[in-house]
Motif scaffolding. Sequence first.
Motif, PDB file in Angstrom:
ATOM      1  N   SER A   1      41.438  43.041  17.474  1.00  0.00           N
ATOM      2  CA  SER A   1      41.373  42.315  18.744  1.00  0.00           C
ATOM      3  C   SER A   1      40.854  43.249  19.845  1.00  0.00           C
ATOM      4  CB  SER A   1      42.752  41.765  19.114  1.00  0.00           C
ATOM      5  OG  SER A   1      43.662  42.834  19.302  1.00  0.00           O
ATOM      6  N   GLU A   2      40.740  42.741  21.079  1.00  0.00           N
ATOM      7  CA  GLU A   2      40.298  43.547  22.210  1.00  0.00           C
ATOM      8  C   GLU A   2      41.355  44.594  22.559  1.00  0.00           C
ATOM      9  OE1 GLU A   2      39.342  41.109  25.453  1.00  0.00           O
ATOM     10  OE2 GLU A   2      37.713  40.038  24.444  1.00  0.00           O
ATOM     11  N   PHE A   3      40.887  45.709  23.117  1.00  0.00           N
ATOM     12  CA  PHE A   3      41.757  46.845  23.456  1.00  0.00           C
ATOM     13  C   PHE A   3      42.293  46.657  24.874  1.00  0.00           C
ATOM     14  CE2 PHE A   3      42.510  51.097  25.115  1.00  0.00           C
ATOM     15  CZ  PHE A   3      43.331  51.610  24.119  1.00  0.00           C
ATOM     16  N   PHE A   4      43.623  46.583  24.998  1.00  0.00           N
ATOM     17  CA  PHE A   4      44.281  46.436  26.301  1.00  0.00           C
ATOM     18  C   PHE A   4      45.030  47.732  26.604  1.00  0.00           C
ATOM     19  CE2 PHE A   4      43.936  42.196  24.541  1.00  0.00           C
ATOM     20  CZ  PHE A   4      43.357  41.497  25.583  1.00  0.00           C
ATOM     21  N   GLU A   5      44.651  48.387  27.700  1.00  0.00           N
ATOM     22  CA  GLU A   5      45.291  49.643  28.115  1.00  0.00           C
ATOM     23  C   GLU A   5      46.361  49.319  29.153  1.00  0.00           C
ATOM     24  OE1 GLU A   5      44.230  54.061  29.959  1.00  0.00           O
ATOM     25  OE2 GLU A   5      42.634  52.588  29.544  1.00  0.00           O
ATOM     26  N   LEU A   6      47.606  49.540  28.771  1.00  0.00           N
ATOM     27  CA  LEU A   6      48.732  49.241  29.656  1.00  0.00           C
ATOM     28  C   LEU A   6      49.067  50.414  30.574  1.00  0.00           C
ATOM     29  CD1 LEU A   6      51.113  47.392  27.183  1.00  0.00           C
ATOM     30  CD2 LEU A   6      49.402  46.423  28.723  1.00  0.00           C
ATOM     31  N   HIS A   7      48.978  51.638  30.114  1.00  0.00           N
ATOM     32  CA  HIS A   7      49.332  52.805  30.926  1.00  0.00           C
ATOM     33  C   HIS A   7      48.614  54.019  30.372  1.00  0.00           C
ATOM     34  CE1 HIS A   7      51.616  55.539  33.428  1.00  0.00           C
ATOM     35  NE2 HIS A   7      51.967  56.238  32.348  1.00  0.00           N
ATOM     36  N   SER A   8      48.116  54.851  31.271  1.00  0.00           N
ATOM     37  CA  SER A   8      47.419  56.074  30.887  1.00  0.00           C
ATOM     38  C   SER A   8      47.888  57.201  31.795  1.00  0.00           C
ATOM     39  CB  SER A   8      45.901  55.890  30.997  1.00  0.00           C
ATOM     40  OG  SER A   8      45.247  57.095  30.671  1.00  0.00           O
ATOM     41  N   GLN A   9      48.373  58.251  31.223  1.00  0.00           N
ATOM     42  CA  GLN A   9      48.860  59.409  31.980  1.00  0.00           C
ATOM     43  C   GLN A   9      48.244  60.673  31.395  1.00  0.00           C
ATOM     44  OE1 GLN A   9      53.059  59.784  32.064  1.00  0.00           O
ATOM     45  NE2 GLN A   9      53.082  61.712  33.199  1.00  0.00           N
TER      46      GLN A   9
END
Length: 764
Positions: A181-189
């Motif tokens: 499926s499509e890539f969903f980025e919820l949080h990036s640190q």
Amino acid sequence: MSTSVRNTTISQDTGSIYKQSSTMDNDLKKKSVQVTQVSGEETKVKKKETVHYYHAETQADLQYRAQVKIVEDNDGEEVDMTPKAIPNDAYVEQFMKYNLNVMHQMTNFTTMLTKSMTRSRTRSSVRAGIGGNKQSIDDLMSGIMYETINWDPYKTVESLGQAYEPKPYSRSFLKITLRKSEFFELHSQPQTTVAKGSPEGDETERDNRNYEYLTVGKGKIRRRSDNDAQTDTLLFTTRAVNTIMITKATVSSYVSNFEMYDTLNNISKEFATSTLSSVKDLASALAQTEEGESFEDEETVAEKDKVTSQIDRLYRSPEFRNAVMYMGRTLSSNTNEAGLRRFRNFDQVERWNAEAEYVYSMNLLFRLVPEPSKDERKAVSDIDFCRSNGDIVAVAYGLYSFSSQHVPTSGSVFLWSIKNPGEPERAYYYDVPVTAISFSPFLPSLLAIGLYDGTVEVREVCSLQDMPIAVSQRSTSPSSSPVVAVRWIKQVSDDVDEADIDPFLSLSQDGSVTRFRIIKSPFLLGFTQMTLERIEGHPEGIFVPHSSRIPCESNRHPQGLSITTHPLHKDIYYVLTDEGCIHKCSINYQHQYLEVLRCHDGGVTVMEFSPWSPKLFLTCGNDWFVRIWIDGITRPLLELQDEMTPVHWAKWSPTHSTIIVSVNRETANIWDFRRNLLRPMSKHKMDSSFNTVARFSHCGRTLVIGNERGNTLFNALNDMPFSPHFQYDELEKAIFKAIGNNHELFMELKSIGFFGYPNKKAVF
């Protein structure tokens, strides 16, 4: 650390189940070959054993996977990252337990078909057939449909008592496709640390070594270049400044005929009455003349005296004086508008102007010409601006040169406003010349005035009364020498009552320093703070050889010329004498000096600290020099000399840290030691009369010069260089550049270190 979520239709666990099912089919096929040689009961037993065998193998795999645990270290905490199985174990168990009979029948059918085809095919073709090792999962699952699945755990094939016949099916296979499926980025640190030994860790260590080399190591010693940056000057206004816009309109006004008639009738009556009275007076005068009597009788004299008394009373009225003052300001703005605009810095040259020239010019704005009192010409002896209002300037008129052959018999102090250069707004007259004045920096409405006979008084300039609020008396200030300087000092006492009104110091010509305080009395409370003594030997500073003749001084006390206070230490003050020495004193010690420094071969007239350094100061004197000193070094850093004439006044420019303005008897010189040390950048002869004293305005762009004729000239400093953004840095660089040839002096100045104010700010 990055966290992402991907939606998948079927996890990898399902794929593993399909793989296990395929393996199980191959095993069952081998089992079924053995079952055909035994009886029916044994066949049932073998079927059950086959089911239990596959179930045990599946459970063993699941138990092995349950022993695996994945743990991730996140900031010192262990986080369990073991994948969770899809909760469909019950459906898988039912499927594999109660539907293997169908798969077993399909396996038997495949075996029989293989035997029948063995005669016409080779062994390799049998292994590559439908029942071979390369049988796909699609072919295996093609016979499994929803109708053939038995979901009842309590009903088995044996309990029916008859052979199971599968129902025909319409589909040959079941195909499952897995897609990302499509890539969903919820949080990036972003990570702040990296693993040591990795490529990222090696790059980080290389960057850290380079940073330490540039800041702590040898890399910090590198060539630098300072340049000025041009920024836009933005003017901001507060909300309190904004006012409601005033709208103007032409409207009509109603006046009745009765009002017009009454107005004209009253005017005609007054005119007729005045005309009739004048005619009667003239007729009576003619009659008295004919009779031989005098022209003015007693009644006429009485009327004139009455009118004169009314005019005097009108002049003494505060309301009338304020009205005349406001009217004078309005009329003066018509003739001095250009000078007033330049004094308020309305027309300034922008930094991006390509036609700007640095010629250090000086243009006359306007002059203050006082009305002579007692028909005497008095010189401008002192000038001082009000500390809270730069539009108000006090000018003292009296005696400047004490060696003058003619001493005026009177003096005065005028308070001028820039709004009305034609007339003073306050005038105080004295029977002796005025020699020194000073506004209080703590209470700006107080003005201290020193006179030629040694008297000191304090006036409240806001009051319309001509009486001073306090005057010195002979019992507390016995000195009768002229007062040459007055300076206010900050109260350092912890007593609340004594700290209300700050005291001030008065320097007399005989070398005595008197401290005055304002108390609840019409007289000033004064006591002797210091009495100067002549210097013996060679003090620190410049070397002045003694004369071959034996000196015989007429007075054992030196002559005081000026007094200066320290910009930071409120208890320190400096006394300048005619010996060329500066006496550093403290209000805490009344009988000794803190330090003595010889600055000139002659009298020292002015000592002024730099607005950008509490240690750097300049002095000027009668030996034609302007010298720059720094506290801690007993020899001058710079010496400026152009003409062979005494320097009356010198001061740092409030707008440029490297510009000094000096005033001698005839000219005003502008020095910029950043560009030239040998001669001034410009010279200006202001008037035919000799110059006396000078002052800078609060903005620093106007120079006020007084002369012996009594005129005060306001001169605008035009075509000046733009002010540096970093004034202290420019000052320090110019001084080090000027003394670069003197290595010993260069090292002494460098050992002092930073000699400016904290945060490199300016103090005026």
